[in-house]
Design an enzyme around this catalytic site. Structure first.
Site, mmCIF file in Angstrom:
data_model
loop_
_atom_site.group_PDB
_atom_site.id
_atom_site.type_symbol
_atom_site.label_atom_id
_atom_site.label_comp_id
_atom_site.label_asym_id
_atom_site.label_seq_id
_atom_site.Cartn_x
_atom_site.Cartn_y
_atom_site.Cartn_z
ATOM 1 N N ASN A 131 13.266 4.438 4.750
ATOM 2 C CA ASN A 131 12.860 3.458 5.330
ATOM 3 C C ASN A 131 11.488 3.583 5.535
ATOM 4 O OD1 ASN A 131 11.579 0.935 6.009
ATOM 5 N ND2 ASN A 131 11.964 0.682 7.655
ATOM 6 N N HIS B 94 8.793 3.041 8.632
ATOM 7 C CA HIS B 94 8.281 2.691 9.901
ATOM 8 C C HIS B 94 6.964 3.266 10.148
ATOM 9 C CE1 HIS B 94 9.314 -0.498 13.048
ATOM 10 N NE2 HIS B 94 8.715 0.302 13.458
ATOM 11 N N MET C 126 10.842 -6.201 4.811
ATOM 12 C CA MET C 126 11.243 -6.785 6.036
ATOM 13 C C MET C 126 12.458 -7.840 6.878
ATOM 14 S SD MET C 126 8.410 -5.984 7.223
ATOM 15 C CE MET C 126 7.993 -6.251 8.509
ATOM 16 N N GLY D 123 21.561 -0.284 11.229
ATOM 17 C CA GLY D 123 20.662 -0.632 12.623
ATOM 18 C C GLY D 123 19.757 -1.307 12.013
ATOM 19 N N ASP E 71 20.426 2.777 7.607
ATOM 20 C CA ASP E 71 22.246 2.358 8.360
ATOM 21 C C ASP E 71 21.890 0.848 9.005
ATOM 22 O OD1 ASP E 71 20.984 2.329 10.514
ATOM 23 O OD2 ASP E 71 21.903 3.986 11.621
ATOM 24 N N SER F 91 0.682 -0.841 -0.079
ATOM 25 C CA SER F 91 0.304 0.349 -0.036
ATOM 26 C C SER F 91 1.019 1.259 0.019
ATOM 27 C CB SER F 91 -0.495 0.077 1.388
ATOM 28 O OG SER F 91 -0.320 0.061 2.366
ATOM 29 N N ASP G 46 16.157 -0.142 12.170
ATOM 30 C CA ASP G 46 15.487 1.003 11.960
ATOM 31 C C ASP G 46 16.197 1.887 13.091
ATOM 32 O OD1 ASP G 46 13.404 -0.699 10.829
ATOM 33 O OD2 ASP G 46 12.126 -0.755 12.955
HETATM 34 C C1 GAR Z 1 3.812 -0.553 6.809
HETATM 35 O O1 GAR Z 1 2.731 -0.085 7.551
HETATM 36 C C2 GAR Z 1 5.369 -0.198 7.133
HETATM 37 O O2 GAR Z 1 5.590 0.551 8.025
HETATM 38 C C3 GAR Z 1 5.562 -1.656 8.139
HETATM 39 O O3 GAR Z 1 5.158 -2.855 6.986
HETATM 40 C C4 GAR Z 1 3.918 -2.175 6.361
HETATM 41 C C5 GAR Z 1 3.687 -2.128 4.989
HETATM 42 O O4 GAR Z 1 2.633 -2.060 4.626
HETATM 43 N N1 GAR Z 1 7.742 -1.650 8.034
HETATM 44 C C6 GAR Z 1 8.016 -2.110 8.501
HETATM 45 O O5 GAR Z 1 7.109 -2.924 9.707
HETATM 46 C C7 GAR Z 1 8.887 -2.416 8.542
HETATM 47 N N2 GAR Z 1 9.643 -2.449 9.939
HETATM 48 P P1 GAR Z 1 2.252 -2.061 2.859
HETATM 49 O O6 GAR Z 1 2.977 -3.080 2.212
HETATM 50 O O7 GAR Z 1 1.222 -1.920 2.449
HETATM 51 O O8 GAR Z 1 2.957 -1.157 2.836
#
Ligand code: GAR
Length: 195
Positions: free
Chosen positions: A112, A114, A95, A148, A146, A16, A150
């Site tokens: 990224n 988050h 991920m 790490g 980077d 999304s 997040d």
């Molecule tokens: C989003 O909420 C994003 O922020 C999160 O995964 C979801 C992906 O949704 N990302 C993380 O948690 C990364 N650590 P999407 O596939 O609908 O964009």
């Protein structure tokens, strides 16, 4: 930059956020082109979206590992991104942890999104972490990547209140509304500053 800057988007799920980037480009709000969408998950809906737009897609080879992103695979992604002429990589629900081989190929050029107000609630299911911790507010963060988890420099955040009757899912849905506004806006800002 005289020609349209090229984005390489990497995601593992629904896509999304990738959709919001595409929509911002289509509306003329974001002057860029999505050169390729890559996923480590061959069944991810993000790939279906990109195919429907006529954007090239690639499945990232992770050597059969479920969560690991082996170094040689990261190097291969960096090389493919270069072949597509990608200027900026945007992780959109990707991920796996990005490490040196890819970071070195795109120094300060990987973003990224988050779903929390970093540095709070890094890692998986950040929206569930916020509900579990009874936080009063959460939100989303766009940051440079980077080595790490997040931890890279923060470019922008949006606050979302956590309501008393929120479930992890209801909070995540409201966070996503903000993600879809924040990410294209920050990408636009970063691209404007690229020389
Ligand atoms: C989003 O909420 C994003 O922020 C999160 O995964 C979801 C992906 O949704 N990302 C993380 O948690 C990364 N650590 P999407 O596939 O609908 O964009």
């Amino acid at each position: 930059m005289s020609k349209l800057p090229k984005l390489g988007i990497m995601g593992s799920g629904s896509g999304s956020n990738c959709q919001s980037i595409y929509d911002a480009i289509q509306s003329g709000e974001l002057q860029a082109e999505i050169a390729v969408v890559m996923s480590d998950n061959p069944d991810a809906y993000i790939l279906e979206r990109a195919k429907a737009w006529g954007v090239p897609v690639e499945v990232i080879n992770c050597d059969g590992f479920k969560t690991k992103f082996p170094e040689e695979c990261q190097a291969a992604v960096g090389a493919r991104m270069k072949e597509y002429g990608v200027d900026l990589i945007c992780l959109a629900g990707f991920m796996r942890l990005v490490k040196q081989p890819l970071l070195n190929a795109y120094p300060d050029r990987i973003l990224n999104i988050h779903p929390s107000l970093l540095p709070n609630f890094p890692g998986l299911h950040a929206w569930a972490q916020a509900v579990e911790a009874k936080a009063l507010e959460s939100g989303c963060t766009v940051h440079y990547v980077d080595a790490g988890m997040d931890t890279g420099p923060i470019l922008g955040q949006a606050v979302v209140p956590v309501l008393p009757d929120d479930t992890a899912e209801s909070l995540h849905a409201r966070i996503q509304v903000q993600e879809h506004l924040l990410y294209p806006a920050i990408i636009k800002k970063v691209l404007n500053e690229l020389v």
